[in-house]
Design an enzyme around this catalytic site. Structure first.
Site, short mmCIF file in Angstrom:
data_model
loop_
_atom_site.label_atom_id
_atom_site.label_comp_id
_atom_site.label_asym_id
_atom_site.label_seq_id
_atom_site.Cartn_x
_atom_site.Cartn_y
_atom_site.Cartn_z
N ASP A 149 -10.73 2.98 -8.44
CA ASP A 149 -10.57 1.79 -7.69
C ASP A 149 -10.20 0.84 -8.91
O ASP A 149 -11.22 -0.09 -9.28
CB ASP A 149 -11.23 1.25 -6.91
CG ASP A 149 -10.87 0.20 -5.75
OD1 ASP A 149 -9.68 -0.43 -6.03
OD2 ASP A 149 -11.56 -0.24 -4.93
N HIS A 197 0.86 -1.09 -0.17
CA HIS A 197 0.06 0.10 0.05
C HIS A 197 0.82 1.35 0.08
O HIS A 197 1.11 1.74 0.87
CB HIS A 197 -0.88 -0.10 1.36
CG HIS A 197 -1.88 -1.11 1.11
ND1 HIS A 197 -3.07 -1.18 0.18
CD2 HIS A 197 -1.74 -2.51 1.55
CE1 HIS A 197 -3.71 -2.28 0.68
NE2 HIS A 197 -2.92 -2.93 1.29
N GLU A 206 -0.17 0.58 -5.96
CA GLU A 206 0.23 -0.53 -5.12
C GLU A 206 0.78 -1.72 -5.85
O GLU A 206 -0.15 -2.34 -6.85
CB GLU A 206 -0.85 -1.21 -4.60
CG GLU A 206 -1.67 -0.10 -3.63
CD GLU A 206 -2.73 -0.72 -2.86
OE1 GLU A 206 -2.81 -2.07 -2.49
OE2 GLU A 206 -3.89 0.02 -2.92
#
Length: 155
Positions: free
Chosen positions: A63, A19, A125
């Site tokens: 996302d 992350h 990420e």
């Protein structure tokens, strides 16, 4: 990042992501390196799509899980001393690109995330999110992400 399976009877299967949050000014930022890469859009019923843009500018909630990314990813923020950051990876096959935008920011823990922080961050990420990593008994797996900053004169 190294995982050792010390179990003598069972393989270890897992997914993971590092992350990595970058402080940026989104109005002056773009991300490149994902063009023509297949991704799953978590905000659109997990539909599979292919990235069409060479430069991704974030202006709403994002996302996405990019699958089997072969290229280095480049983060450019023209408002910073280190205007370009190159992200490289080994052992990881995928990337996640995330920004919660306004509504999710308001719902996040205030100790971790102020409701206006979405304007100044992007999460890129390195990970293995589509296919689990399989580590046999007594074996190990290793993944690495390299973050290389470049000043303006290096662009």
């Amino acid at each position: 990042f190294k995982v050792i399976n010390k179990d003598t009877k069972n393989a270890l299967n897992f997914t993971c992501a590092l992350h990595t949050y970058f402080k940026v000014n989104l109005s002056k930022t773009y991300i490149s390196g994902f063009k023509n890469v297949e991704y799953t859009d978590s905000l659109d019923k997990h539909k599979k799509k292919t990235e069409k843009n060479e430069k991704i500018k974030i202006g709403m909630e994002v996302d996405r899980k990019y699958k089997n990314v072969k290229k280095d990813i480049i983060l450019v923020d023209s408002g910073k001393k280190y205007k370009k950051i190159v992200l490289k990876k080994t052992g990881f096959s995928d990337y996640v690109l995330w920004n919660p935008w306004i509504e999710k920011s308001k719902k996040m823990s205030k100790s971790d995330f102020d409701e206006n922080d979405y304007k100044n961050m992007v999460c890129i990420e390195a990970g293995c999110v589509f296919e689990p990593i399989k580590v046999k008994c007594g074996e190990s797996w290793q993944g690495c992400q390299i973050i290389e900053p470049y000043e303006k004169s290096s662009l």
